[in-house]
Design a protein around this motif. Sequence first.
Motif, PDB file in Angstrom:
ATOM      1  N   SER A   7      24.842  52.686 -21.718  1.00  0.00           N
ATOM      2  CA  SER A   7      25.022  52.446 -23.149  1.00  0.00           C
ATOM      3  C   SER A   7      25.778  51.172 -23.459  1.00  0.00           C
ATOM      4  CB  SER A   7      25.698  53.628 -23.856  1.00  0.00           C
ATOM      5  OG  SER A   7      27.107  53.531 -23.783  1.00  0.00           O
ATOM      6  N   MET A   8      25.544  50.716 -24.687  1.00  0.00           N
ATOM      7  CA  MET A   8      26.190  49.508 -25.179  1.00  0.00           C
ATOM      8  C   MET A   8      27.703  49.674 -25.239  1.00  0.00           C
ATOM      9  SD  MET A   8      23.827  47.153 -26.072  1.00  0.00           S
ATOM     10  CE  MET A   8      24.422  46.246 -27.501  1.00  0.00           C
ATOM     11  N   LEU A   9      28.175  50.846 -25.664  1.00  0.00           N
ATOM     12  CA  LEU A   9      29.617  51.065 -25.758  1.00  0.00           C
ATOM     13  C   LEU A   9      30.282  50.915 -24.406  1.00  0.00           C
ATOM     14  CD1 LEU A   9      32.176  51.937 -27.285  1.00  0.00           C
ATOM     15  CD2 LEU A   9      31.514  54.310 -26.841  1.00  0.00           C
ATOM     16  N   ASN A  10      29.777  51.611 -23.383  1.00  0.00           N
ATOM     17  CA  ASN A  10      30.365  51.524 -22.051  1.00  0.00           C
ATOM     18  C   ASN A  10      30.301  50.101 -21.503  1.00  0.00           C
ATOM     19  OD1 ASN A  10      31.384  54.103 -21.395  1.00  0.00           O
ATOM     20  ND2 ASN A  10      29.328  54.874 -21.070  1.00  0.00           N
ATOM     21  N   ALA A  11      29.170  49.448 -21.695  1.00  0.00           N
ATOM     22  CA  ALA A  11      29.013  48.094 -21.165  1.00  0.00           C
ATOM     23  C   ALA A  11      29.984  47.130 -21.835  1.00  0.00           C
ATOM     24  CB  ALA A  11      27.576  47.621 -21.362  1.00  0.00           C
ATOM     25  N   GLY A  12      30.131  47.233 -23.151  1.00  0.00           N
ATOM     26  CA  GLY A  12      31.034  46.336 -23.863  1.00  0.00           C
ATOM     27  C   GLY A  12      32.487  46.569 -23.497  1.00  0.00           C
ATOM     28  N   LEU A  13      32.905  47.851 -23.482  1.00  0.00           N
ATOM     29  CA  LEU A  13      34.292  48.174 -23.133  1.00  0.00           C
ATOM     30  C   LEU A  13      34.636  47.695 -21.729  1.00  0.00           C
ATOM     31  CD1 LEU A  13      34.665  51.812 -24.534  1.00  0.00           C
ATOM     32  CD2 LEU A  13      35.913  49.789 -25.309  1.00  0.00           C
ATOM     33  N   THR A  14      33.746  47.950 -20.788  1.00  0.00           N
ATOM     34  CA  THR A  14      34.025  47.601 -19.399  1.00  0.00           C
ATOM     35  C   THR A  14      34.079  46.095 -19.209  1.00  0.00           C
ATOM     36  OG1 THR A  14      32.882  49.620 -18.725  1.00  0.00           O
ATOM     37  CG2 THR A  14      33.299  47.998 -17.013  1.00  0.00           C
TER      38      THR A  14
END
Length: 360
Positions: free
Chosen positions: A100-107
């Motif tokens: 997901s976009m959320l996980n990718a962005g946060l990481t």
Amino acid sequence: MGGARRRLMAGAMAVVAVALMATAAEGYISKETWAAIGRANRHGPFVGLVVPNAFEMVPVLNSPKFVASKTVPNLDVQGRRFRFGSIGGQNVVMVMTGLSMLNAGLTTQMLLSLFRVKGIVHWGIAGNANEDLQIGDVTIPEYWAHLSLWNWQRYGDGKDNELPLEAAGDYTREFGFLNFSDYTVGQGNPELSANELNSVWYQPEEIFPSSGVPEERQHAFWVRASERYYALAARLEGMELPRCVNGTTTTTTTCLPRAPRVARVSRGCSGNVFVDNARYRQFLRAKFGCTAIEMESAAVALVAYQQGVPFITIRSLSDLAGGGSALGNEASMFIGIAAQNAVDIMLEFVPLLKDDVGGH
């Protein structure tokens, strides 16, 4: 005895209070972890390696081309494991994001905030929207867009009607829309052709570049990969890869029609949607020119862009999204070879950055 006990309890409570104050002062990362981060950064700058899933990461860990660090092999921070090592003489720090976009962005933001990263290489598998390419081909897009940020229009409004908050600059009709009625079966029947879902309008991301004024928003739709990295990737273009699962050549059902190739392409598209619908695949190809379609790369691109860090994405095609090819159920059959192909090209690309100064 009572007084001594009270003094002992008071002393214990004071120790606990001091410990809690120290923890609060350190935030969510302990002093020990900050010290380990400092030790790791002595070996930087790094190329940051960002990968979505374990099946796209494990082949790297098993490859002789990846040499794990002997001083700081890995470091766990807030649910993420950062793995240190080198590839072809280039020091790297690798982290898995999850879907997901959320996980990718946060990481990706954690990676850039904690470590001395001069550039980012992101890789994995993707659905294919370009029927001129084949499963197993490795694509390197020049531009990425996030296509699951929408303004959903009310029923009865059309393309000439202003969107809510459009005048305030929050939303726009610049990038076009998807009208659900266009895909209704039986469009000749008026009772079927009008769809109350109406249209969704694609929106750019609201961003705050680190080089800009804080809280002064900008917008970004197409985010360009690093020109330097994209030019370097030309050295790998046309490179052929194994075409059979498990290296076999006798079973036609486990071999692709031709050897997969590396291709630089114009556009990749991301969204918090697993696309297994042929008509939407065709729409994305016709409307936006997408080749690789998946769930993480645009988030990595947006974070790198806002932080001024060069990046590139390598995505191997695991299936024709929504089906329709002669290969049948492509993703389940060829996910292994697609993941390995993406890994192989990443391992070839990273050493090209050894002498690149980068940014950040």
